[in-house]
Motif scaffolding. Structure first.
Motif, PDB file in Angstrom:
ATOM      1  N   VAL A  45      -8.267   0.065  12.570  1.00 19.80           N
ATOM      2  CA  VAL A  45      -8.780   1.410  12.305  1.00 19.80           C
ATOM      3  C   VAL A  45      -7.814   2.483  12.903  1.00 19.80           C
ATOM      4  N   SER A  46      -7.937   3.594  12.046  1.00 22.18           N
ATOM      5  CA  SER A  46      -7.232   4.802  12.317  1.00 22.18           C
ATOM      6  C   SER A  46      -8.139   5.612  13.289  1.00 22.18           C
ATOM      7  N   ALA A  47      -7.710   6.815  13.591  1.00 19.21           N
ATOM      8  CA  ALA A  47      -8.604   7.827  14.566  1.00 19.21           C
ATOM      9  C   ALA A  47      -9.233   8.342  13.432  1.00 19.21           C
ATOM     10  N   GLY A  78      -6.749   8.688  20.096  1.00 24.18           N
ATOM     11  CA  GLY A  78      -7.560   8.876  18.719  1.00 24.18           C
ATOM     12  C   GLY A  78      -7.916   7.396  18.248  1.00 24.18           C
ATOM     13  N   GLU A  79      -7.262   6.416  18.309  1.00 22.73           N
ATOM     14  CA  GLU A  79      -7.657   5.153  17.601  1.00 22.73           C
ATOM     15  C   GLU A  79      -8.423   4.295  18.735  1.00 22.73           C
ATOM     16  N   GLN A  80      -7.941   4.649  20.008  1.00 18.23           N
ATOM     17  CA  GLN A  80      -8.731   3.976  21.088  1.00 18.23           C
ATOM     18  C   GLN A  80     -10.503   4.292  21.057  1.00 18.23           C
ATOM     19  N   GLY A 154       4.295   6.718  14.055  1.00 14.23           N
ATOM     20  CA  GLY A 154       4.579   7.701  12.985  1.00 14.23           C
ATOM     21  C   GLY A 154       3.307   8.007  12.163  1.00 14.23           C
ATOM     22  N   ARG A 155       3.086   9.007  11.476  1.00 15.48           N
ATOM     23  CA  ARG A 155       1.897   9.369  10.897  1.00 15.48           C
ATOM     24  C   ARG A 155       1.796   8.439   9.739  1.00 15.48           C
ATOM     25  N   GLY A 156       0.700   8.156   9.479  1.00 13.43           N
ATOM     26  CA  GLY A 156       0.100   7.151   8.886  1.00 13.43           C
ATOM     27  C   GLY A 156       0.481   5.737   8.964  1.00 13.43           C
ATOM     28  N   GLY A 157       0.697   5.528  10.433  1.00 14.40           N
ATOM     29  CA  GLY A 157       1.185   4.192  10.812  1.00 14.40           C
ATOM     30  C   GLY A 157       0.199   3.021  10.971  1.00 14.40           C
ATOM     31  N   SER A 158      -1.158   3.301  10.729  1.00 17.26           N
ATOM     32  CA  SER A 158      -2.143   2.148  10.794  1.00 17.26           C
ATOM     33  C   SER A 158      -1.865   1.314   9.708  1.00 17.26           C
ATOM     34  N   ASP A 159      -1.449   1.936   8.614  1.00 12.81           N
ATOM     35  CA  ASP A 159      -1.056   0.932   7.515  1.00 12.81           C
ATOM     36  C   ASP A 159      -0.164   0.060   7.877  1.00 12.81           C
ATOM     37  N   THR A 160       1.000   0.348   8.805  1.00 15.89           N
ATOM     38  CA  THR A 160       1.842  -0.531   9.141  1.00 15.89           C
ATOM     39  C   THR A 160       1.341  -1.434  10.188  1.00 15.89           C
TER      40      THR A 160
HETATM   41  N1  ASP Z   1      -4.239   8.247  13.128  1.00 19.92           N
HETATM   42  C1  ASP Z   1      -2.807   8.434  12.674  1.00 19.92           C
HETATM   43  C2  ASP Z   1      -2.395   9.643  11.872  1.00 19.92           C
HETATM   44  O1  ASP Z   1      -3.372  10.401  11.555  1.00 19.92           O
HETATM   45  C3  ASP Z   1      -2.320   6.962  12.017  1.00 19.92           C
HETATM   46  C4  ASP Z   1      -3.045   6.801  10.754  1.00 19.92           C
HETATM   47  O2  ASP Z   1      -4.112   7.306  10.465  1.00 19.92           O
HETATM   48  O3  ASP Z   1      -2.713   5.957   9.890  1.00 19.92           O
HETATM   49  O4  ASP Z   1      -1.238   9.491  11.375  1.00 19.92           O
END
Ligand code: ASP
Ligand code: ADP
Ligand code: MG
Length: 413
Positions: A45-47, A78-80, A154-160
């Motif tokens: 999960v992301s934040a 955030g993710e925690q 890096g932003r969007g890193g939860s995909d990775t």
């Molecule tokens: N929370 C992080 C972001 O906003 C990571 C993600 O959402 O993938 O960039």
């Protein structure tokens, strides 16, 4: 034979999908349903939506250039929050679950704070918890470096995180649940006639992502391609087939252009009137690259009276830093001026079919000319053509190109 064994699936839910307690409860129900069909499930999960931005604002309110190590410690919280809440939601509906931070797993990264790369994942704890019948909930976007420092990807890193976990665990599936029901021919928020694609190749998705389509983080597509992880992008709000990112299939003839990507995160810098002699490009770009700033499109004019203009683009958030570096460089080189423009964007057409079709560039330039949009810079590769244009023409350019390459679908009611 896969059918004889239990499947292991990784499911990732982005910020909007866990944006409220109601949404977290809905995610808990969805992953529990997958588990009940007999699968082992790892959830990333992301934040909660907006949380990472909120934390960034807090940091910037206290420091102009916060220490990157501390930024990572901050942003990872955030993710925690979401892993703990989702695990509680699961337990409360009778589904055994356990949460892990990146450090607890351990997701090992290098020490490049705020843009760390995953180097190794220890799957012991996850396997043990799965074998004990639990749903495993892992924090996206974060890891730990060899010194025990918290890092982020890096932003969007939860995909990775999701794709890397799927690769490490040899998962049968990696589902990326988000707020759109798949990958579209362009961002559906800019062109409502955009069409959902049933499939897209790793190669095309890699170009689309690196050219600005934030539906998947670029690095997640690199991972998927390298480790052959089939990735499906789906809506967490409604059922549907989504889009499968996979290897190229030779049997289907590829369309000439499969998508239009764009990026607003661009700025342009011109060093005006530099003496034109060997070594100029290196003298200008060397110090930029030494400062870890990525240079994208580059243009050098023909010289007049031994002088030339040298233009290049960087990410908009690197603009001030780049200008600072160039002041000194320009003086040393005897350049006349350094000019900057942050009101530019990059629009790109992407498609593996370009390899076998001529005339894509001509159609693109003709379309923009018809709309009176001036092209400031051009860059091409085997499967994409990008142009730099004035920011105010972004939507117009995307829609005109989308129509010109016959990508338009029905306008939704
Ligand atoms: N929370 C992080 C972001 O906003 C990571 C993600 O959402 O993938 O960039
Ligand atoms: P999440 O929080 O789930 O990770 P993101 O906001 O990172 O979601 O990514 C989903 C967004 O990507 C969509 O809401 C959409 O606006 C944007 N997007 C950009 N290009 C595309 C595309 N070609 N297809 C689908 N979505 C796209
Ligand atoms: Mg995202």
């Amino acid at each position: 034979m896969k059918s004889l064994k239990m499947a292991l699936i990784v499911q990732k839910f982005g910020g909007t999908s866990v944006g409220s307690v109601e949404r977290i409860r809905a995610v808990a129900e969805r992953v529990t349903a997958s588990h009940r069909t007999g699968h082992q499930v790892v959830v990333v999960v992301s934040a909660m939506s907006g949380e990472t931005d909120r934390l960034l604002q807090l940091a910037r309110a206290l420091a102009d250039a916060p220490a990157e190590r501390e930024l990572d410690t901050l942003l990872s919280t955030g993710e925690q929050v979401t892993i703990a809440l989702l695990s509680m939601a699961l337990e409360s509906i009778g589904q055994p679950a356990i949460s892990f931070t990146g450090g607890q797993v351990a997701i090992m990264t290098d020490s490049a704070h705020t843009r760390a790369r995953i180097e190794h994942i220890d799957d012991h704890k996850i396997r043990a918890a799965l074998d004990a019948g639990k749903i495993v909930v892992v924090a996206g976007f974060q890891g730990v470096d060899p010194h025990g420092n918290i890092t982020t990807l890096g932003r969007g890193g939860s995909d990775t995180t999701a794709v890397a976990l799927a690769a490490a665990l040899h998962a049968d599936e990696c589902d990326i649940f988000t707020d759109v029901d798949g990958i579209y021919t362009t961002d559906p928020r800019v062109e409502s006639r955009a069409r959902r694609l049933d499939r897209i190749t790793f190669e095309e998705m890699l170009e689309m992502a690196s050219l600005g389509a934030k539906v998947l983080q670029t690095r997640s597509v690199e991972f998927a391609m390298k480790y052959h992880v089939p990735v499906r992008v789906l809506s967490s709000f409604q059922d549907g087939p989504g889009t499968l990112v996979t290897n190229e299939e030779n049997s289907v003839e590829a369309p000439r252009v499969s998508g239009i990507a764009f990026s607003r995160n661009e700025a342009k810098i011109t060093v005006v009137g530099v003496p034109d002699h060997p070594g100029i490009a290196y003298a200008i770009l060397g110090p930029i690259s030494a400062a870890n700033i990525n240079v994208d499109v580059i243009l050098q004019n023909v010289s007049e009276a031994g002088k030339t203009d040298f233009t290049f683009t960087v990410e908009r958030n690197d603009f001030a830093k780049t200008q600072g570096i160039l002041q000194g460089v320009a003086r040393e080189l005897g350049a006349e001026d350094v000019r900057g423009d942050t009101h530019i964007v990059k629009v790109s057409v992407v498609g593996v079919g370009m390899r076998s079709h001529a005339g894509i560039a001509a159609t693109m330039f003709e379309t923009l000319a018809r709309e009176n949009i001036n092209i400031q810079m051009i860059s091409t590769s085997e499967i994409k053509i990008s142009v730099v244009i004035e920011e105010k023409y972004l939507e117009l350019a995307v829609r005109a190109l989308h129509a010109a390459f016959a990508l338009d679908g029905e306008v939704p009611a």
